[in-house]
Design an enzyme around this catalytic site. Structure first.
Site, PDB file in Angstrom:
ATOM      1  N   GLU A  77       0.962  -1.369   0.039  1.00 16.86           N
ATOM      2  CA  GLU A  77      -0.111  -0.091  -0.288  1.00 16.86           C
ATOM      3  C   GLU A  77       1.096   1.367  -0.046  1.00 16.86           C
ATOM      4  OE1 GLU A  77      -3.063  -0.043   3.214  1.00 16.86           O
ATOM      5  OE2 GLU A  77      -4.188   1.235   1.455  1.00 16.86           O
ATOM      6  N   ASP A  78       1.748   1.358   0.357  1.00 18.03           N
ATOM      7  CA  ASP A  78       2.403   2.823   0.916  1.00 18.03           C
ATOM      8  C   ASP A  78       3.790   2.909  -0.411  1.00 18.03           C
ATOM      9  OD1 ASP A  78       0.822   3.060   2.884  1.00 18.03           O
ATOM     10  OD2 ASP A  78       1.948   2.630   4.305  1.00 18.03           O
TER      11      ASP A  78
END
Ligand code: MN
Length: 565
Positions: A77-78
């Site tokens: 996600e990051d």
């Protein structure tokens, strides 16, 4: 943030498991590189967060794949790391766990009290492996510890979600101390005034309470000695602020009524010693009637075991004692899987209650087996394998565009979903979007799908839907909609004989438009005294009469009649 801080814990839990160790080692390096330029809101490097998450998982005695996934849980996600890179480096199991956590973090808590229970179930259903939940819990624990650095509104939302979703989830997994810690961490953000009140009202007594405990401890030790009980240790614990607050609310904020502000906890080796210790305490001080609880013989539904009693202690002061074996204590505090159960859902339709009930029965069977295994082989491969359960295999949990959770039987379609939302939406359903993509109406929904129903006014359900829908409720509604006779609204027909002139047709039609009446059809014969026929959307006789009078005034109209058709 040395790797060895985590590998030493892991090696104690899984002696000789070198493959787990190397998995953890590479995950440590991978995450360090992936997050190297990122900072947390606190200003610390982002890696601190994933390191603390992994450390917590090792502390909970979880396996190598889970600890590794703890390091990697934010990389997709990051850091936009492609999933393939994770499976190439760590294998499909670690990828499954990381993707599971990523999926869970997309669920948004909207604070609707009704959907809290569904959201908790959805998390369990979506994760398909309790290890995903443990990673999420470890992640949340660290986020809560660093919540002060976020903007105020975010603090409140995250704290509410923690108290409403994650703390109860931890309780159901038998992780009492985690549940209490999460509640306490969210408390200052949710109830700042209550926190101040409690501080003001308890401030003076805090020191005093400690002195008091130190005074009674030797008395207990002596009496236990006399009874032949050799405690492993005696702890005193101050009541958690969140549970104190809940109790205060029940007692009109009267602190005098709270007997367990401080409790003494006696940890012994064997079951028999628990009862001997209870006798010894009652020998010293008189028990308060109705406050003796034997949760050893009758454990709480989540598996909690202990003896509780409150006695009139020194200075006649009511004091609570908890007595348990070390094994019980560890399971009470950190048990990774006790059995959990769900309250019956009030106000639900009967068919839903039945469906939910059968899922819950199976769930408690599965989890009590887990609990049994955990007692016998904590941290073992058998136990870890048992966590890979799919409790809700016959239910799915999907989201409305507003993020509300809808619980449906497996195999349900957008039509079932539409009828669950509202029968009007079901009846007028023409299409559906799942995760922003148009899908056919017989599409089989999957847990986690976000659904939007496309509707059209006055649309009727189709009997072909009966072939693919799953819920009885939709079937019932479709049948009743199909049997309903369509009532065609009435119209009024005007027939006029006129002397022709320029602008006659326009003047006739403007009578209707001025009165905001739709002309359904209009025709006129082409001769010297034309016949004009108008069918207008007028349903009532009195209204038809009014318009008749207005038409009569139009120049050139010689005869006029009307009838409702
Ligand atoms: Mn995270």
């Amino acid at each position: 943030m040395e790797l060895s801080e985590i590998t030493t814990i892991y090696a104690t839990n899984f002696p000789g498991e070198s493959s787990g160790l190397s998995l953890i080692g590479s995950a440590y390096e991978f995450a360090k590189t992936a997050h190297k330029d990122q900072k947390r809101a606190s200003g610390e490097t982002y890696f601190v967060h994933v390191f603390e998450t992994a450390r917590q998982l090792a502390y909970w005695k979880l396996d190598g794949a889970t600890v590794a996934a703890g390091f990697l849980h934010d990389t997709i996600e990051d850091c936009d790391i492609p999933p393939k890179a994770i499976s190439d480096a760590f294998g499909p199991e670690v990828l499954f766990l990381v993707e599971g956590v990523t999926k869970l973090s997309k669920l948004r808590y909207k604070g609707q009290a009704r959907s809290v229970e569904s959201l908790r179930k959805m998390m369990l259903a979506l994760s398909r492996d309790l290890r995903v939940i443990f990673i999420k819990l470890a992640d949340r624990l660290h986020n809560m510890k660093t919540l002060e650095y976020l903007p105020l509104q975010k603090q409140k939302t995250i704290a509410a979600e923690t108290a409403e979703i994650f703390a109860p989830l931890a309780t159901r997994l038998g992780m009492q101390s985690l549940a209490g810690e999460l509640e306490d961490l969210s408390f200052p953000y949710l109830h700042p005034e209550a926190l101040q009140w409690i501080r003001d009202n308890l401030k003076e007594t805090y020191e005093e309470r400690n002195q008091y405990l130190q005074r009674i401890q030797p008395l207990i030790e002596q009496e236990l000695e006399r009874a032949g009980v050799h405690p492993i240790r005696i702890d005193s614990r101050a009541k958690r602020i969140s549970s104190l607050y809940k109790k205060l609310l029940r007692y009109d904020m009267n602190i005098e009524h709270i007997y367990d502000l401080v409790a003494m906890r006696i940890i012994v080796e064997k079951n028999e010693e628990c009862y001997l210790a209870l006798g010894a305490i009652h020998n010293l001080w008189k028990p308060l009637p109705g406050r003796i609880k034997d949760y050893i013989a009758l454990p709480k539904p989540n598996g909690y075991q202990s003896l509780h009693t409150t006695v009139f202690c020194e200075d006649n002061r009511p004091t609570e004692f908890q007595i348990r074996t070390l094994g019980m204590h560890e399971r009470n505090e950190n048990g990774t899987a006790a059995y959990w159960f769900y309250e019956s859902q009030k106000g639900e339709k009967a068919y839903r209650r039945h469906a939910a009930l059968s899922a819950d029965n199976r769930e408690s069977a599965v989890v009590s087996q887990l609990k049994e295994w955990q007692n016998q082989f904590p941290g073992s491969k058998e136990f870890i394998d048992a966590l890979k359960i799919d409790i809700f295999s016959d239910r799915i949990f999907v989201l409305t565009p507003k993020g509300e959770v809808v619980d449906l039987p497996a195999g349900s379609t957008p039509v079932d979903f539409a009828y669950r939302i509202h029968s009007v939406i079901g009846d007028s359903c023409v299409g559906a979007k799942v995760n922003n993509r148009i899908v056919p109406l017989d599409y089989r929904l999957q847990s986690g799908d976000m659904l939007e129903i496309l509707t059209q006014k006055n649309k009727k359900p189709s009997d072909t839907w009966m072939r693919f829908i799953k819920t009885h409720y939709a079937a019932k509604k479709i049948k009743s909609a199909l049997h309903k006779k369509t009532v065609i609204p009435k119209k009024t027909e005007y027939r006029m004989t006129c002397s022709d002139r320029v602008g006659l047709i326009k003047d006739v039609s403007s009578v209707f438009s001025r009165n905001r009446i739709t002309i359904v059809s209009m025709s006129s014969s082409d001769d010297k005294f034309p016949q004009i026929k108008v069918i207008a959307a007028i349903e009532r006789k009195d209204r038809a009469e009014q318009i008749l009078l207005k038409l009569k005034k139009v120049e050139g109209i010689r005869e006029i009649s009307y009838q409702l058709i």
